[in-house]
Design a protein around this motif. Sequence first.
Motif, PDB file in Angstrom:
ATOM      1  N   UNK A   3     -64.481  50.602 -31.709  1.00 33.46           N
ATOM      2  CA  UNK A   3     -65.565  51.393 -32.280  1.00 33.46           C
ATOM      3  C   UNK A   3     -65.995  50.812 -33.629  1.00 33.46           C
ATOM      4  N   UNK A   4     -65.023  50.421 -34.437  1.00 29.88           N
ATOM      5  CA  UNK A   4     -65.328  49.838 -35.743  1.00 29.88           C
ATOM      6  C   UNK A   4     -66.078  48.522 -35.589  1.00 29.88           C
ATOM      7  N   UNK A   5     -65.644  47.691 -34.648  1.00 30.58           N
ATOM      8  CA  UNK A   5     -66.330  46.419 -34.420  1.00 30.58           C
ATOM      9  C   UNK A   5     -67.733  46.644 -33.876  1.00 30.58           C
ATOM     10  N   UNK A   6     -67.901  47.705 -33.058  1.00 27.66           N
ATOM     11  CA  UNK A   6     -69.242  48.050 -32.579  1.00 27.66           C
ATOM     12  C   UNK A   6     -70.154  48.430 -33.737  1.00 27.66           C
ATOM     13  N   UNK A   7     -69.599  49.172 -34.703  1.00 27.30           N
ATOM     14  CA  UNK A   7     -70.379  49.528 -35.885  1.00 27.30           C
ATOM     15  C   UNK A   7     -70.722  48.274 -36.692  1.00 27.30           C
ATOM     16  N   UNK A  12     -75.175  44.063 -38.412  1.00 19.92           N
ATOM     17  CA  UNK A  12     -75.739  42.725 -38.593  1.00 19.92           C
ATOM     18  C   UNK A  12     -77.253  42.712 -38.407  1.00 19.92           C
ATOM     19  N   UNK A  13     -77.810  43.800 -37.843  1.00 23.63           N
ATOM     20  CA  UNK A  13     -79.257  43.880 -37.692  1.00 23.63           C
ATOM     21  C   UNK A  13     -79.947  44.300 -38.999  1.00 23.63           C
ATOM     22  N   UNK A  75     -69.839  40.169 -43.350  1.00 24.17           N
ATOM     23  CA  UNK A  75     -69.241  39.390 -42.261  1.00 24.17           C
ATOM     24  C   UNK A  75     -69.892  39.720 -40.930  1.00 24.17           C
ATOM     25  N   UNK A  76     -70.493  40.899 -40.823  1.00 24.23           N
ATOM     26  CA  UNK A  76     -71.232  41.227 -39.598  1.00 24.23           C
ATOM     27  C   UNK A  76     -72.332  40.198 -39.356  1.00 24.23           C
ATOM     28  N   UNK A  77     -72.997  39.788 -40.430  1.00 24.16           N
ATOM     29  CA  UNK A  77     -74.043  38.774 -40.305  1.00 24.16           C
ATOM     30  C   UNK A  77     -73.421  37.433 -39.935  1.00 24.16           C
ATOM     31  N   UNK A  78     -72.300  37.096 -40.561  1.00 26.17           N
ATOM     32  CA  UNK A  78     -71.649  35.812 -40.282  1.00 26.17           C
ATOM     33  C   UNK A  78     -71.153  35.732 -38.845  1.00 26.17           C
ATOM     34  N   UNK A  79     -70.701  36.854 -38.302  1.00 26.90           N
ATOM     35  CA  UNK A  79     -70.098  36.846 -36.966  1.00 26.90           C
ATOM     36  C   UNK A  79     -71.116  36.962 -35.838  1.00 26.90           C
ATOM     37  N   UNK A 138     -53.606  43.662 -35.087  1.00 26.58           N
ATOM     38  CA  UNK A 138     -54.429  44.292 -34.050  1.00 26.58           C
ATOM     39  C   UNK A 138     -55.063  43.195 -33.199  1.00 26.58           C
ATOM     40  N   UNK A 139     -54.744  43.160 -31.913  1.00 28.23           N
ATOM     41  CA  UNK A 139     -55.187  42.082 -31.033  1.00 28.23           C
ATOM     42  C   UNK A 139     -56.703  42.063 -30.862  1.00 28.23           C
ATOM     43  N   UNK A 140     -57.328  43.239 -30.826  1.00 28.16           N
ATOM     44  CA  UNK A 140     -58.781  43.308 -30.668  1.00 28.16           C
ATOM     45  C   UNK A 140     -59.466  42.686 -31.879  1.00 28.16           C
ATOM     46  N   UNK A 141     -58.988  43.058 -33.062  1.00 28.51           N
ATOM     47  CA  UNK A 141     -59.572  42.501 -34.280  1.00 28.51           C
ATOM     48  C   UNK A 141     -59.273  41.005 -34.389  1.00 28.51           C
ATOM     49  N   UNK A 142     -58.067  40.612 -33.983  1.00 30.22           N
ATOM     50  CA  UNK A 142     -57.698  39.201 -34.036  1.00 30.22           C
ATOM     51  C   UNK A 142     -58.650  38.367 -33.184  1.00 30.22           C
ATOM     52  N   UNK A 143     -58.956  38.853 -31.988  1.00 34.56           N
ATOM     53  CA  UNK A 143     -59.870  38.127 -31.103  1.00 34.56           C
ATOM     54  C   UNK A 143     -61.271  38.046 -31.700  1.00 34.56           C
ATOM     55  N   UNK A 144     -61.748  39.159 -32.289  1.00 34.34           N
ATOM     56  CA  UNK A 144     -63.077  39.162 -32.903  1.00 34.34           C
ATOM     57  C   UNK A 144     -63.139  38.200 -34.078  1.00 34.34           C
TER      58      UNK A 144
END
Length: 287
Positions: A3-7, A12-13, A75-79, A138-144
């Motif tokens: 959910x946090x990564x979705x936010x 980034x928009x 970092x949202x823009x960078x990613x 956190x594996x999800x965050x690590x992958x992102x």
Amino acid sequence: MRLLLGLMWLLHWLPLPLLGRLGEAIGSLLFIAVRSRRRITLTNLRLCLPHLPEDQRRMIAKRHFQAYARSILERAVLWWAPAERLKRLIVIEPELPLDAMRTGPTILLCPHFVSLDVAAVAITLETSGCTIYAEQKNKVFDEALRKGRSRFHPVRLFSRPDGIKPIIRAMREGLPFFMLPDMDFGSKDAEFVPFFGIPAATLTATARLAAATGAKVIPVIATFLPEYRGWKVQFYPAWENYPGPDMIEATRRMNAFIEERVREAPAEYFWAHKRFKTRPPGEPGFY
């Protein structure tokens, strides 16, 4: 975390000025709420900038929290932003030293300024590299995080326990090594070298790696552009006659260079880290 990564993806928009101001507002709140990190930051500033009045150091500390929170949101823009947008927002001075990087082993020395991820993106937009990476719990965050840092060109990631040999092999294969040299990792492989006049446990790895590989050391610093226009990534000339025969003196030279850059943008250096946690035998702690 999803959910946090979705936010973060939604962020980034946003236009960068809005995202930057939002980050600074969050940083102002964190400066009030996160007492432990505020205390560490103020202690570091008192040690490193004792000539400044206390109220000025406190203002730098607050601006640091704002800058750090801003860098997290950006970092949202960078990613996720397209390469075209990133190339408009990242100003490289004088230019990316691709020719120098291709002529032999290269260490890209990047101290801990809050926008250091921008420097990494500026490089990977054009070429591959290698660096040391701490796996996230956190594996999800690590992958992102891994995807965000290597989405334009592959990046070879090493863990600190891997040691120096895989890094040397990668450098000899032509991959520049993106190196963050200025945190306190304890006394192992470190020497107490002055940082703003305070003995600081500093890894001698930069000097030793340069000596072992014959690598050129090219410093790179990323900072904010004024008025939320993006970021400046500045590449400095490769250090001449480095490291020389004395690894401790070479490490002292590295710290002196970082000090100069910190004085140019004091709020953007990572003061919330316990830079002086490890003390020489018999000295009391600061924190």
